[in-house]
Design an enzyme around this catalytic site. Structure first.
Site, PDB file in Angstrom:
ATOM      1  N   ASP A  65       0.934  -1.222   0.084  1.00  0.00           N
ATOM      2  CA  ASP A  65       0.016   0.066   0.046  1.00  0.00           C
ATOM      3  C   ASP A  65       0.898   1.317   0.058  1.00  0.00           C
ATOM      4  OD1 ASP A  65      -2.215  -1.700   0.410  1.00  0.00           O
ATOM      5  OD2 ASP A  65      -1.877  -1.713   2.513  1.00  0.00           O
ATOM      6  N   GLU A 218     -11.034  -0.166  -3.087  1.00  0.00           N
ATOM      7  CA  GLU A 218     -10.249   0.130  -1.950  1.00  0.00           C
ATOM      8  C   GLU A 218      -9.043   1.082  -2.387  1.00  0.00           C
ATOM      9  OE1 GLU A 218      -9.391  -3.459  -0.243  1.00  0.00           O
ATOM     10  OE2 GLU A 218      -7.909  -3.846  -1.556  1.00  0.00           O
TER      11      GLU A 218
END
Length: 530
Positions: A65, A218
């Site tokens: 991420d 997301e």
């Protein structure tokens, strides 16, 4: 079900189908080993090939991420740190390829840290930090210098949402975009909410016959470029099938929408398990030092879920109609580096003489309690680690990130009476393996449980070595400081020690542990990639 010996050796637990995909099949399709990485500290692979090209990953091992910030000539990046503390280590680069760790921004355990947003606004740095805790929430930290000091986390009382991305509207308003196509307005100082969560975007959906983990929109990243806001989102699930995770794009002239989907969605996706990088997603856009454009995202290495999601760099090209395209293909081949930018030395040594305690730069505690750092001190060229709990599962081991497929680490360990200590390959508190000892007996750790306890002929001090050779694990012990070694009579296979078996989005990490009452002393920790 017939399983041949080759598949068992390649896939282990995963090869028996327990991942839902069959790692043995993936191993049989794995690309030939890449031998052209340059080697840096401790023989670890580094991306910069030294000839104007680089070979992914730019940061090997678990760097998921990625949240990246361009700050003049400097680039800063951090990653989800989950239950590792100190967390949110800030990495620094001048050329997007060579990176060095600086300091960890988060020192207090506030929960499992997921995908963050790293921003600079009006001269101040901000981290928006979602955590899985009780309850789930999003915090904000701020600092006037990238190295801190960072503020204590401020709870935004924003529950049930993850993966915030800070964005500034054309009218100067500040926002957090959230997973699922939602957003919420921030106060002018960015330290509190100034409105309610609203839904602003219905993410593009892939065809029904694509093999994915789940829809799971997301990780939105919002970038402004040439009169458009681009919202880059991950869909398809973060792990699970190799072909699931992907990158989609929408754009708008205004921060307030409406958003139109890129007709070429998805712009990144692993399409076949034979590709070198699986589950590619969570992408950001970043301008290079020469004005070129790039995307940073993460992916699993083919056959190595155990290494976690690694940081990847993909060249970007803008189209005449204002969209962008990734041009790095499957990222298996070397690519030209961005031009310009004064390169920094890459990475850090994982070997440690314990002259100082590199908490947050190198070592992290797993799920620490308050004051956990007080367990560790440096004296006399040794790491003194006070015992905690009864076994690795409750001892908050000290871990580091190793990004190679094969490596060896060893350490001299001395224990007080009443202490058990040793070396581990640690996924989490319920899935680990390793070897420990007390004054009388060894203890073997396998599948997150304590198993055999053969006699220890060396007493309270010995040197111990762990070799992880592409998921085949062996242990050696020495009673004479490493001049002679004896192979410990238990080997292990760990290809199934990963998220698709256990969950948690973590990686299998080398670790030190000390349990019981008293202290263990670790000296001359050496690491070498094989």
């Amino acid at each position: 079900m017939a399983v041949n010996r080759r598949d068992l050796l390649a896939g282990g637990v995963a090869g028996l189908g327990l991942t839902g995909l069959g790692a043995s099949a993936a191993a049989s399709h794995a690309p030939a080993a890449v031998t052209s990485w340059r080697r840096g500290p401790d023989n670890q692979r580094i991306a910069d090939l030294g000839d104007g090209r680089f070979l992914n990953p730019i940061l090997a091992g678990d760097h998921p991420d990625p949240a990246i910030l361009k700050d003049g000539a400097d680039y800063y990046m951090t990653f989800s740190s989950f239950d590792s503390y100190p967390g949110l280590t800030i990495w620094h680069s001048r050329d997007l390829v060579n990176w060095q760790p600086r300091r960890a921004a988060l020192t207090r355990n506030i929960g499992s840290v997921w995908a963050v947003s790293l921003e600079k606004h009006k001269g101040r740095y901000f981290l928006y930090v979602p955590v899985k805790a009780t309850p789930d929430t999003i915090y904000v930290l701020w600092a006037d210098h990238i190295d801190g000091p960072w503020s204590d986390p401020i709870d935004l009382d924003l529950h049930g949402h993850i993966d915030p991305c800070h964005a500034v509207g054309e009218d100067g308003s500040r926002w957090l975009f959230l997973s699922g196509g939602d957003r919420v307005r921030l106060s002018d100082d960015g330290l509190s909410l100034a409105g309610a969560v609203e839904h602003v975007y219905d993410p593009w959906h892939y065809p029904a016959d694509w093999v994915v983990e789940s829809f799971s929109p997301e990780g939105p990243k919002v970038h402004r470029h040439n009169g458009y806001y681009y919202m880059i989102t991950a869909v398809g699930g973060t792990a699970g099938p190799q072909t699931g995770h992907m990158v989609i794009v929408a754009r708008s002239r205004s921060i307030h929408g409406p958003w139109e989907d890129d007709p070429a969605n998805p712009v990144v996706r692993t399409r076949d398990e034979a590709e070198r990088w699986w589950s590619r997603g969570h992408a950001s856009l970043i301008e290079g030092p020469d004005g070129s454009w790039w995307s940073v995202y993460h992916g699993y290495e083919n056959g190595y879920w155990t290494l976690g999601r690694q940081a990847l760099l993909d060249p970007v090209e803008w189209t005449a109609d204002g969209w962008f395209r990734m041009r790095g293909g499957d990222l298996s081949a070397p690519l030209p580096k961005p031009r310009g930018g004064r390169g920094l030395p890459h990475g850090q040594t994982l070997s440690d003489d314990f002259a100082t305690l590199a908490l947050g730069r190198k070592w992290n505690f797993f799920r620490p309690a308050g004051g956990e750092s007080e367990r560790a001190r440096i004296a006399g060229g040794a790491l003194h680690l006070r015992g905690k709990g009864i076994a690795p599962h409750d001892s908050s081991p000290l871990m580091l990130i190793a990004g190679d497929q094969a490596y060896r680490f060893e350490c001299d360990i001395e224990i007080d009476p009443g202490v058990t200590a040793g070396l581990l390959l640690f996924y989490d508190d319920r899935l680990y393996c390793g070897l420990g000892f007390d004054a009388a007996r060894f203890v073997t750790h396998q599948y997150g449980a304590e198993r055999g306890r053969p006699a220890n002929p060396h007493g309270r001090r010995m040197r111990m070595r762990v070799t992880n050779d592409r998921h085949i694990v062996s242990y050696h012990i020495s009673g004479d400081g490493g001049r002679s070694w004896t192979r410990f009579d238990r080997g292990m296979e760990v290809s199934g020690y990963h998220h698709n078996v256990r969950g948690g989005f973590l990686m299998l990490r080398p670790a030190l542990y000390a349990a019981g009452t008293g202290e263990a002393r670790f000296r001359d920790f050496t690491f070498r990639a094989l």
